[in-house]
Design a protein around this motif. Structure first.
Motif, mmCIF file in Angstrom:
data_model
loop_
_atom_site.group_PDB
_atom_site.id
_atom_site.type_symbol
_atom_site.label_atom_id
_atom_site.label_comp_id
_atom_site.label_asym_id
_atom_site.label_seq_id
_atom_site.Cartn_x
_atom_site.Cartn_y
_atom_site.Cartn_z
ATOM 1 N N HIS A 26 0.850 -1.209 0.000
ATOM 2 C CA HIS A 26 0.000 0.000 0.000
ATOM 3 C C HIS A 26 0.880 1.251 0.000
ATOM 4 O O HIS A 26 1.306 1.733 1.050
ATOM 5 C CB HIS A 26 -0.921 0.003 1.220
ATOM 6 C CG HIS A 26 -2.059 0.961 1.087
ATOM 7 N ND1 HIS A 26 -3.368 0.614 1.356
ATOM 8 C CD2 HIS A 26 -2.114 2.262 0.687
ATOM 9 C CE1 HIS A 26 -4.159 1.647 1.146
ATOM 10 N NE2 HIS A 26 -3.417 2.666 0.749
ATOM 11 N N GLU A 27 1.168 1.746 -1.207
ATOM 12 C CA GLU A 27 1.939 2.990 -1.340
ATOM 13 C C GLU A 27 1.303 3.854 -2.427
ATOM 14 O O GLU A 27 0.420 3.399 -3.162
ATOM 15 C CB GLU A 27 3.403 2.691 -1.738
ATOM 16 C CG GLU A 27 4.162 1.776 -0.802
ATOM 17 C CD GLU A 27 4.397 2.347 0.603
ATOM 18 O OE1 GLU A 27 4.196 3.552 0.819
ATOM 19 O OE2 GLU A 27 4.768 1.568 1.504
ATOM 20 N N HIS A 28 1.765 5.094 -2.500
ATOM 21 C CA HIS A 28 1.429 5.984 -3.619
ATOM 22 C C HIS A 28 2.738 6.575 -4.121
ATOM 23 O O HIS A 28 3.597 6.951 -3.319
ATOM 24 C CB HIS A 28 0.493 7.107 -3.162
ATOM 25 C CG HIS A 28 -0.807 6.583 -2.623
ATOM 26 N ND1 HIS A 28 -1.918 6.394 -3.414
ATOM 27 C CD2 HIS A 28 -1.149 6.169 -1.386
ATOM 28 C CE1 HIS A 28 -2.901 5.891 -2.665
ATOM 29 N NE2 HIS A 28 -2.450 5.747 -1.433
ATOM 30 N N LEU A 29 2.873 6.634 -5.449
ATOM 31 C CA LEU A 29 4.088 7.200 -6.042
ATOM 32 C C LEU A 29 3.781 8.549 -6.682
ATOM 33 O O LEU A 29 4.659 9.391 -6.817
ATOM 34 C CB LEU A 29 4.667 6.238 -7.083
ATOM 35 C CG LEU A 29 4.996 4.820 -6.574
ATOM 36 C CD1 LEU A 29 5.488 3.931 -7.713
ATOM 37 C CD2 LEU A 29 6.036 4.884 -5.457
ATOM 38 N N THR A 30 2.541 8.717 -7.116
ATOM 39 C CA THR A 30 2.098 10.006 -7.641
ATOM 40 C C THR A 30 0.606 10.124 -7.354
ATOM 41 O O THR A 30 -0.157 9.222 -7.692
ATOM 42 C CB THR A 30 2.397 10.142 -9.151
ATOM 43 O OG1 THR A 30 1.801 11.355 -9.624
ATOM 44 C CG2 THR A 30 1.879 8.961 -9.969
ATOM 45 N N MET A 31 0.218 11.178 -6.685
ATOM 46 C CA MET A 31 -1.212 11.417 -6.409
ATOM 47 C C MET A 31 -1.373 12.838 -5.893
ATOM 48 O O MET A 31 -0.383 13.524 -5.601
ATOM 49 C CB MET A 31 -1.774 10.431 -5.374
ATOM 50 C CG MET A 31 -1.182 10.545 -3.995
ATOM 51 S SD MET A 31 -2.135 9.637 -2.733
ATOM 52 C CE MET A 31 -3.279 10.907 -2.185
ATOM 53 N N GLU A 252 -4.051 -5.370 7.024
ATOM 54 C CA GLU A 252 -2.914 -4.539 6.612
ATOM 55 C C GLU A 252 -2.637 -3.418 7.611
ATOM 56 O O GLU A 252 -3.519 -2.622 7.918
ATOM 57 C CB GLU A 252 -3.185 -3.939 5.228
ATOM 58 C CG GLU A 252 -1.968 -3.265 4.619
ATOM 59 C CD GLU A 252 -2.265 -2.725 3.227
ATOM 60 O OE1 GLU A 252 -1.815 -3.338 2.246
ATOM 61 O OE2 GLU A 252 -2.959 -1.685 3.134
ATOM 62 N N TYR A 253 -1.378 -3.373 8.068
ATOM 63 C CA TYR A 253 -0.870 -2.261 8.876
ATOM 64 C C TYR A 253 0.024 -1.459 7.953
ATOM 65 O O TYR A 253 1.141 -1.861 7.641
ATOM 66 C CB TYR A 253 -0.153 -2.801 10.128
ATOM 67 C CG TYR A 253 -1.198 -3.274 11.115
ATOM 68 C CD1 TYR A 253 -1.675 -2.424 12.097
ATOM 69 C CD2 TYR A 253 -1.787 -4.518 10.984
ATOM 70 C CE1 TYR A 253 -2.705 -2.812 12.952
ATOM 71 C CE2 TYR A 253 -2.812 -4.913 11.834
ATOM 72 C CZ TYR A 253 -3.263 -4.047 12.807
ATOM 73 O OH TYR A 253 -4.284 -4.416 13.630
ATOM 74 N N ASP A 254 -0.507 -0.334 7.483
ATOM 75 C CA ASP A 254 0.138 0.332 6.345
ATOM 76 C C ASP A 254 0.476 1.784 6.592
ATOM 77 O O ASP A 254 0.701 2.541 5.662
ATOM 78 C CB ASP A 254 -0.771 0.217 5.119
ATOM 79 C CG ASP A 254 -2.182 0.670 5.420
ATOM 80 O OD1 ASP A 254 -2.355 1.529 6.295
ATOM 81 O OD2 ASP A 254 -3.127 0.137 4.795
ATOM 82 N N LEU A 255 0.502 2.180 7.869
ATOM 83 C CA LEU A 255 0.868 3.574 8.143
ATOM 84 C C LEU A 255 2.204 3.637 8.880
ATOM 85 O O LEU A 255 2.458 4.562 9.660
ATOM 86 C CB LEU A 255 -0.261 4.267 8.930
ATOM 87 C CG LEU A 255 -1.573 4.395 8.126
ATOM 88 C CD1 LEU A 255 -2.746 4.770 9.022
ATOM 89 C CD2 LEU A 255 -1.439 5.417 6.998
ATOM 90 N N ILE A 299 2.689 6.023 1.775
ATOM 91 C CA ILE A 299 3.193 7.396 1.548
ATOM 92 C C ILE A 299 2.218 8.108 0.612
ATOM 93 O O ILE A 299 1.932 7.620 -0.479
ATOM 94 C CB ILE A 299 4.620 7.336 0.960
ATOM 95 C CG1 ILE A 299 5.576 6.826 2.047
ATOM 96 C CG2 ILE A 299 5.034 8.710 0.421
ATOM 97 C CD1 ILE A 299 7.019 6.719 1.635
ATOM 98 N N HIS A 300 1.676 9.249 1.064
ATOM 99 C CA HIS A 300 0.730 9.979 0.208
ATOM 100 C C HIS A 300 0.873 11.490 0.316
ATOM 101 O O HIS A 300 0.082 12.224 -0.258
ATOM 102 C CB HIS A 300 -0.724 9.534 0.479
ATOM 103 C CG HIS A 300 -1.145 9.637 1.911
ATOM 104 N ND1 HIS A 300 -0.869 8.673 2.850
ATOM 105 C CD2 HIS A 300 -1.834 10.594 2.568
ATOM 106 C CE1 HIS A 300 -1.374 9.012 4.023
ATOM 107 N NE2 HIS A 300 -1.959 10.184 3.883
ATOM 108 N N THR A 301 1.864 11.946 1.089
ATOM 109 C CA THR A 301 2.134 13.390 1.169
ATOM 110 C C THR A 301 3.647 13.595 1.074
ATOM 111 O O THR A 301 4.427 12.674 1.334
ATOM 112 C CB THR A 301 1.623 13.981 2.504
ATOM 113 O OG1 THR A 301 2.114 13.165 3.584
ATOM 114 C CG2 THR A 301 0.113 14.044 2.548
ATOM 115 N N HIS A 311 10.588 9.481 6.255
ATOM 116 C CA HIS A 311 11.186 8.149 6.400
ATOM 117 C C HIS A 311 11.404 7.428 5.075
ATOM 118 O O HIS A 311 12.219 6.522 4.979
ATOM 119 C CB HIS A 311 10.285 7.283 7.287
ATOM 120 C CG HIS A 311 8.863 7.274 6.817
ATOM 121 N ND1 HIS A 311 8.456 6.490 5.772
ATOM 122 C CD2 HIS A 311 7.781 7.985 7.213
ATOM 123 C CE1 HIS A 311 7.161 6.720 5.553
ATOM 124 N NE2 HIS A 311 6.733 7.625 6.417
ATOM 125 N N GLY A 312 10.645 7.812 4.030
ATOM 126 C CA GLY A 312 10.827 7.202 2.713
ATOM 127 C C GLY A 312 10.280 5.789 2.582
ATOM 128 O O GLY A 312 9.774 5.206 3.545
#
Ligand SMILES: CC(=O)NCCS(=O)(=O)O
Length: 349
Positions: A26-31, A252-255, A299-301, A311-312
């Protein structure tokens, strides 16, 4: 049997499941996340419009949604590319990119990032939360929504030939709106047709994950091939968590990497620390759920990127895995969470 059966569908085409390697599910690369801007607290207006600098990084980490420019991850493709190269060096293989219609999915950028970095990237089909549904979307029938989602997987999305490899993140609010219920039913129908993985963003209430799963279940969805995201900020009581886990979705623990005092989207919630997330994983493993766990950073911001002191995308591989091992989670269990579980989820039936 379709050509996708037994394979994983990336933005560059079909691959063998064993090629995925360590996967952030669960990531975002562009949004862009303007839909979720939170007005700054009185007195913070200057900080909310100031250019991002070292001296306001801590404020930004505590108030990421109150700085409009911070919500535009889509301005950072070069920084994201550098990060993905580091992610590969750190042992990462795949990123599931969860950006759906409503938060500015950009498939050509995803394809280019995958080509430039060698990281496998999977794109998401479907729709984010109601607040981003267009009038046209809200008027669509379940059948029409199903056709669109199926086509995004089979033929490509947003006028491109780039195919999505998962459905989601499918956005739901709390309470779940009528338009979101239609999208959930369409998701279940599309999943039945395609045999594909699904991932859900629940509303910010402890009852939201179960309600979304019930709607999918009633519409014929395959819950064993469905991920419930954001459990870190959704269900806190261990008994309630085990009740939810029995429904059979991936948990899912995604934060990971998000440590903030006030979670402005729901001030009743105390956002856990990364150490507490590891404790919850250890608890769920002890309860027999090691085959159902997935982890990521979502990652979304901008402030989450290393360019801005964040943290990347490599934080889990570099910092969380050693912490898991030091807290009694075995290497075999880590590999299940990072390699085997994503592989089973992402493989088309
Ligand atoms: C992009 C996205 O939906 N992120 C989730 C943020 S939340 O605070 O966990 O809802």
């Amino acid at each position: 049997m379709s050509e996708r059966s037994g394979k994983v569908q990336t933005v560059l085409g079909l691959i063998e499941p064993d090629q995925l390697g360590r996967t952030m599910t669960h990531e975002h690369l562009t949004m862009a996340f303007e839909c979720c801007h939170v007005p700054p607290a009185p007195g913070d207006e200057d900080l909310a419009t100031a250019p991002i600098k070292m001296k306001n990084i801590h404020w930004l980490q505590q108030n990421p949604y109150s700085h409009k420019e911070n919500l535009l991850l889509n301005q950072e493709t070069e920084a994201v590319k550098e990060e993905l190269l580091c992610y590969r060096k750190a042992g990462g293989g795949t990123i599931v990119e969860n950006t759906t219609t409503g938060i500015h999915r950009n498939l050509p950028v995803l394809r280019q990032l995958a080509k430039d970095t060698g990281v496998h990237v999977l794109a998401g089909a479907g729709y984010y939360v109601d607040a981003t549904h267009s009038d046209e979307t809200k008027k669509m029938t379940v059948e029409k929504l199903t056709d669109i989602i199926v086509s995004e997987v089979l033929h490509g999305a947003d006028g491109t030939d780039i195919r999505c490899g998962v459905i989601g993140e499918i956005g739901t609010s709390w309470p779940i709106t009528e338009s979101e219920k239609k999208v959930l039913r369409a998701t279940a129908h599309a999943q039945t047709h395609l045999g594909c993985p699904v991932i859900i963003h629940p509303g910010r209430n402890k009852a939201a994950p179960a309600e979304a799963i019930r709607i999918l279940q009633e519409a014929g969805g395959d819950i064993s091939k469905t991920v419930m995201s954001h459990l870190d900020r959704s269900i806190f009581d261990h008994g309630e968590l085990l009740e939810f886990a029995k429904m059979g979705s991936y948990l899912e623990y995604d934060l990971f990497g998000t440590e903030m005092l006030n979670y402005t989207f729901n001030l009743d919630v105390d956002m856990p620390s990364d150490s507490q997330r590891v404790q919850i994983l250890a608890f769920l493993i002890k309860e027999g759920y090691e085959d159902r766990l997935l982890i990521a950073h979502d990652i979304h911001t901008k402030n989450r990127l290393t360019k801005y002191g964040g943290h990347g995308y490599s934080h889990i591989l570099k910092n969380i895995v050693p912490k898991m091992l030091s807290r009694g989670i075995t290497q075999n269990q880590v590999d299940k969470i990072l390699i085997d579980n994503p592989k089973h989820w992402l493989t088309f039936k």
